[in-house]
Design a protein around this motif. Structure first.
Motif, PDB file in Angstrom:
ATOM      1  N   ILE A 220      34.765  26.391  44.469  1.00 41.01           N
ATOM      2  CA  ILE A 220      36.182  26.172  44.799  1.00 41.01           C
ATOM      3  C   ILE A 220      37.085  27.086  43.979  1.00 41.01           C
ATOM      4  CG2 ILE A 220      38.087  24.516  44.697  1.00 41.01           C
ATOM      5  CD1 ILE A 220      36.056  22.315  45.369  1.00 41.01           C
ATOM      6  N   CYS A 221      36.895  27.073  42.659  1.00 43.41           N
ATOM      7  CA  CYS A 221      37.751  27.906  41.792  1.00 43.41           C
ATOM      8  C   CYS A 221      37.513  29.389  42.049  1.00 43.41           C
ATOM      9  CB  CYS A 221      37.504  27.555  40.326  1.00 43.41           C
ATOM     10  SG  CYS A 221      38.028  25.881  39.875  1.00 43.41           S
ATOM     11  N   GLY A 222      36.242  29.752  42.280  1.00 43.32           N
ATOM     12  CA  GLY A 222      35.928  31.150  42.577  1.00 43.32           C
ATOM     13  C   GLY A 222      36.562  31.605  43.883  1.00 43.32           C
ATOM     14  N   SER A 223      36.580  30.726  44.883  1.00 44.20           N
ATOM     15  CA  SER A 223      37.201  31.064  46.167  1.00 44.20           C
ATOM     16  C   SER A 223      38.703  31.262  46.014  1.00 44.20           C
ATOM     17  CB  SER A 223      36.920  29.962  47.197  1.00 44.20           C
ATOM     18  OG  SER A 223      35.537  29.850  47.447  1.00 44.20           O
ATOM     19  N   LEU A 224      39.331  30.394  45.224  1.00 43.62           N
ATOM     20  CA  LEU A 224      40.768  30.541  44.983  1.00 43.62           C
ATOM     21  C   LEU A 224      41.078  31.871  44.306  1.00 43.62           C
ATOM     22  CD1 LEU A 224      41.611  26.919  43.764  1.00 43.62           C
ATOM     23  CD2 LEU A 224      42.299  27.966  45.932  1.00 43.62           C
ATOM     24  N   VAL A 225      40.230  32.247  43.348  1.00 44.61           N
ATOM     25  CA  VAL A 225      40.418  33.526  42.655  1.00 44.61           C
ATOM     26  C   VAL A 225      40.251  34.690  43.632  1.00 44.61           C
ATOM     27  CG1 VAL A 225      39.448  35.085  40.916  1.00 44.61           C
ATOM     28  CG2 VAL A 225      39.789  32.672  40.365  1.00 44.61           C
ATOM     29  N   CYS A 226      39.247  34.606  44.506  1.00 41.94           N
ATOM     30  CA  CYS A 226      39.011  35.687  45.471  1.00 41.94           C
ATOM     31  C   CYS A 226      40.163  35.809  46.467  1.00 41.94           C
ATOM     32  CB  CYS A 226      37.703  35.449  46.216  1.00 41.94           C
ATOM     33  SG  CYS A 226      36.250  35.731  45.202  1.00 41.94           S
ATOM     34  N   ILE A 227      40.692  34.673  46.920  1.00 40.18           N
ATOM     35  CA  ILE A 227      41.855  34.709  47.818  1.00 40.18           C
ATOM     36  C   ILE A 227      43.042  35.367  47.101  1.00 40.18           C
ATOM     37  CG2 ILE A 227      43.568  33.284  49.007  1.00 40.18           C
ATOM     38  CD1 ILE A 227      41.265  31.262  49.511  1.00 40.18           C
ATOM     39  N   GLY A 228      43.214  34.993  45.823  1.00 41.01           N
ATOM     40  CA  GLY A 228      44.265  35.637  45.029  1.00 41.01           C
ATOM     41  C   GLY A 228      44.027  37.127  44.881  1.00 41.01           C
ATOM     42  N   GLY A 229      42.739  37.512  44.776  1.00 42.90           N
ATOM     43  CA  GLY A 229      42.400  38.926  44.672  1.00 42.90           C
ATOM     44  C   GLY A 229      42.821  39.704  45.908  1.00 42.90           C
ATOM     45  N   LEU A 230      42.676  39.082  47.090  1.00 43.44           N
ATOM     46  CA  LEU A 230      43.108  39.741  48.328  1.00 43.44           C
ATOM     47  C   LEU A 230      44.621  39.943  48.330  1.00 43.44           C
ATOM     48  CD1 LEU A 230      40.863  37.861  50.927  1.00 43.44           C
ATOM     49  CD2 LEU A 230      40.628  40.231  50.149  1.00 43.44           C
ATOM     50  N   PHE A 231      45.360  38.904  47.899  1.00 46.84           N
ATOM     51  CA  PHE A 231      46.819  39.042  47.790  1.00 46.84           C
ATOM     52  C   PHE A 231      47.181  40.141  46.795  1.00 46.84           C
ATOM     53  CE2 PHE A 231      46.994  34.783  49.702  1.00 46.84           C
ATOM     54  CZ  PHE A 231      48.053  34.953  50.579  1.00 46.84           C
ATOM     55  N   LYS A 232      46.411  40.207  45.707  1.00 49.49           N
ATOM     56  CA  LYS A 232      46.688  41.218  44.684  1.00 49.49           C
ATOM     57  C   LYS A 232      46.459  42.630  45.224  1.00 49.49           C
ATOM     58  CE  LYS A 232      45.520  42.176  39.829  1.00 49.49           C
ATOM     59  NZ  LYS A 232      44.745  41.704  38.666  1.00 49.49           N
ATOM     60  N   LEU A 233      45.420  42.779  46.034  1.00 50.25           N
ATOM     61  CA  LEU A 233      45.143  44.080  46.643  1.00 50.25           C
ATOM     62  C   LEU A 233      46.296  44.536  47.534  1.00 50.25           C
ATOM     63  CD1 LEU A 233      41.364  43.920  47.698  1.00 50.25           C
ATOM     64  CD2 LEU A 233      42.414  45.632  46.200  1.00 50.25           C
ATOM     65  N   LEU A 234      46.938  43.564  48.192  1.00 51.34           N
ATOM     66  CA  LEU A 234      47.993  43.886  49.155  1.00 51.34           C
ATOM     67  C   LEU A 234      49.375  43.936  48.521  1.00 51.34           C
ATOM     68  CD1 LEU A 234      46.726  41.602  52.068  1.00 51.34           C
ATOM     69  CD2 LEU A 234      46.435  44.088  51.845  1.00 51.34           C
ATOM     70  N   THR A 235      49.469  43.602  47.226  1.00 48.76           N
ATOM     71  CA  THR A 235      50.766  43.596  46.548  1.00 48.76           C
ATOM     72  C   THR A 235      51.094  44.996  46.028  1.00 48.76           C
ATOM     73  OG1 THR A 235      50.421  41.297  45.862  1.00 48.76           O
ATOM     74  CG2 THR A 235      52.114  42.545  44.696  1.00 48.76           C
ATOM     75  N   PRO A 236      52.171  45.607  46.523  1.00 43.16           N
ATOM     76  CA  PRO A 236      52.455  47.004  46.155  1.00 43.16           C
ATOM     77  C   PRO A 236      53.108  47.171  44.785  1.00 43.16           C
ATOM     78  CG  PRO A 236      54.093  46.206  47.699  1.00 43.16           C
ATOM     79  CD  PRO A 236      53.099  45.100  47.531  1.00 43.16           C
ATOM     80  N   PHE A 237      53.703  46.100  44.254  1.00 38.52           N
ATOM     81  CA  PHE A 237      54.481  46.249  43.020  1.00 38.52           C
ATOM     82  C   PHE A 237      53.727  45.684  41.823  1.00 38.52           C
ATOM     83  CE2 PHE A 237      57.566  45.718  46.521  1.00 38.52           C
ATOM     84  CZ  PHE A 237      58.109  46.995  46.509  1.00 38.52           C
ATOM     85  N   LYS A 238      53.840  46.379  40.696  1.00 33.17           N
ATOM     86  CA  LYS A 238      53.145  45.982  39.475  1.00 33.17           C
ATOM     87  C   LYS A 238      53.545  44.576  39.038  1.00 33.17           C
ATOM     88  CE  LYS A 238      52.476  47.404  34.661  1.00 33.17           C
ATOM     89  NZ  LYS A 238      52.803  48.423  33.632  1.00 33.17           N
ATOM     90  N   ALA A 239      54.830  44.270  39.076  1.00 34.14           N
ATOM     91  CA  ALA A 239      55.296  42.951  38.643  1.00 34.14           C
ATOM     92  C   ALA A 239      54.659  41.846  39.486  1.00 34.14           C
ATOM     93  CB  ALA A 239      56.816  42.877  38.738  1.00 34.14           C
ATOM     94  N   GLY A 240      54.496  42.106  40.774  1.00 34.17           N
ATOM     95  CA  GLY A 240      53.872  41.139  41.654  1.00 34.17           C
ATOM     96  C   GLY A 240      52.402  40.950  41.325  1.00 34.17           C
ATOM     97  N   ARG A 241      51.707  42.044  41.014  1.00 39.42           N
ATOM     98  CA  ARG A 241      50.284  41.958  40.665  1.00 39.42           C
ATOM     99  C   ARG A 241      50.095  41.196  39.358  1.00 39.42           C
ATOM    100  NH1 ARG A 241      50.488  47.327  42.546  1.00 39.42           N
ATOM    101  NH2 ARG A 241      50.489  48.168  40.422  1.00 39.42           N
ATOM    102  N   VAL A 242      51.028  41.386  38.420  1.00 29.36           N
ATOM    103  CA  VAL A 242      50.958  40.640  37.151  1.00 29.36           C
ATOM    104  C   VAL A 242      51.119  39.153  37.410  1.00 29.36           C
ATOM    105  CG1 VAL A 242      52.126  40.226  34.950  1.00 29.36           C
ATOM    106  CG2 VAL A 242      51.717  42.572  35.713  1.00 29.36           C
ATOM    107  N   ARG A 243      52.038  38.786  38.305  1.00 27.87           N
ATOM    108  CA  ARG A 243      52.245  37.373  38.654  1.00 27.87           C
ATOM    109  C   ARG A 243      50.978  36.777  39.262  1.00 27.87           C
ATOM    110  NH1 ARG A 243      56.715  34.402  36.952  1.00 27.87           N
ATOM    111  NH2 ARG A 243      58.528  35.775  36.796  1.00 27.87           N
ATOM    112  N   VAL A 244      50.347  37.535  40.142  1.00 28.17           N
ATOM    113  CA  VAL A 244      49.118  37.047  40.776  1.00 28.17           C
ATOM    114  C   VAL A 244      48.024  36.861  39.721  1.00 28.17           C
ATOM    115  CG1 VAL A 244      47.280  37.570  42.434  1.00 28.17           C
ATOM    116  CG2 VAL A 244      49.661  38.072  43.022  1.00 28.17           C
ATOM    117  N   THR A 245      47.925  37.799  38.779  1.00 30.75           N
ATOM    118  CA  THR A 245      46.922  37.691  37.718  1.00 30.75           C
ATOM    119  C   THR A 245      47.161  36.446  36.873  1.00 30.75           C
ATOM    120  OG1 THR A 245      46.699  40.106  37.615  1.00 30.75           O
ATOM    121  CG2 THR A 245      45.888  38.855  35.733  1.00 30.75           C
TER     122      THR A 245
END
Length: 314
Positions: free
Chosen positions: A24-49
């Motif tokens: 469950i936790c790993g899946s949530l992290v992977c879904i977040g990883g997909l959002f992070k890949l699609l986030t163009p701005f550094k500030a947004g990627r930091v928020r996702v991390t």
């Protein structure tokens, strides 16, 4: 508390719960990883991390809850005072079991940033795992073999340059990097094969932490020296925990100053490397004595500990 149940049944229950938690936790992290890949701005990627780190915190917390369900474990932990969740730490530790990671992330989760591990570059291509580790900002390293360096001397220094680049993101968020400097889990067979000068430890390898310090030493606020002991565990510690056979876990955390490493000197001067190795050997000698005292204090009951305790450090 389910520790009244038979060991095999406890193993099945704890194993199932740990797998579900990780899935469950790993899946949530992977879904977040997909959002992070699609986030163009550094500030947004930091928020996702930051959010992914919370999912890792949740994983560690639920692991602790599962442990409390299957066994009555007494945690004897000292040295957490003064640590800062907004700091940067390089963590070194002895390594006894695959359970160490779960135990240490659980103990440290509310005191320092969630632990990160240096990973081989090839692991980024492993389905799900690679994306999850990338989403958590785990640094992927490309280590050049001595054979390749001999064939192409121009590659010298490329590994450090790559690692520095991978660690640049750590400037944006507080980070803890852990390194098991023995390079492998402790077994009596490995201990004897190495002719280790320590009673309870394998020989430490300085290269990994020297590499980390060379790449980002100025970012670390402290070096954390962590010692973990399972006084009443069977030889297979992970299986013992999952069957409710471990009732006590001892952890000691010591904050040390961060040593400076001159990367040019370390990678070109043999005496400089030897001096750094002697510094680490001294820490390991003190850790070996600390483990001996902790086992005596907690009256270690396992035969393997008693056998090791009868040896004299070389």
């Amino acid at each position: 508390m389910l520790n009244f149940l038979p060991g095999p049944l406890l193993f099945f229950i704890s194993g199932s719960l740990l797998i579900i938690n990780t899935a469950i936790c790993g899946s949530l992290v992977c879904i977040g990883g997909l959002f992070k890949l699609l986030t163009p701005f550094k500030a947004g990627r930091v928020r996702v991390t930051m959010l992914m780190n919370r999912f890792m915190w949740l994983w560690a917390t639920l692991n602790g809850a599962i442990l409390q369900l299957i066994a009555k474990i007494e945690w004897d932990v000292k040295g957490l005072d003064g640590l800062d969740k907004n700091g940067w730490y390089l963590v070194i530790s002895n390594h006894l079991s695959g359970f160490d990671i779960a135990a240490q992330t659980y103990i440290l989760r509310n005191h320092i940033p969630m632990l990160k591990f240096f990973l081989k570059k090839e692991l980024i291509y492993v389905p799900i795992m690679g994306l999850g580790c990338w989403a958590l900002d785990m640094p992927f390293m490309n280590r050049t073999s001595p054979e390749k360096l001999k064939k192409n001397p121009k590659l010298k220094g490329k590994d450090l340059e790559t690692t520095r680049k991978a660690c640049e993101k750590f400037r944006d968020l507080p980070t803890s990097i852990i390194n098991y400097v023995e390079g492998s889990r402790f077994t009596e067979e490995k201990h004897d094969r190495q002719n280790s000068p320590y009673r309870y430890l394998l020989r430490p390898k300085a290269g990994g932490i020297a590499f980390a310090l060379s790449a980002m030493g100025e970012q670390f606020s402290h070096l954390l020296n962590v010692t973990v002991v399972y006084p009443d565990a069977p030889k297979d510690i992970l299986a013992g925990v999952m069957q409710g056979k471990v009732s006590k876990i001892v952890v000691r955390v010591e904050a040390l100053p961060v040593p400076e490493v001159d990367d040019k000197q370390y990678f070109s001067n043999a005496e400089y490397r030897a001096q750094f190795q002697r510094w680490l050997n001294e820490i390991w000698l003190q850790k070996d004595e600390q483990i001996h005292e902790l086992l005596a204090e907690h009256k270690a009951s396992t035969s393997s500990y008693r056998e090791l305790a009868g040896r004299s450090p070389n």
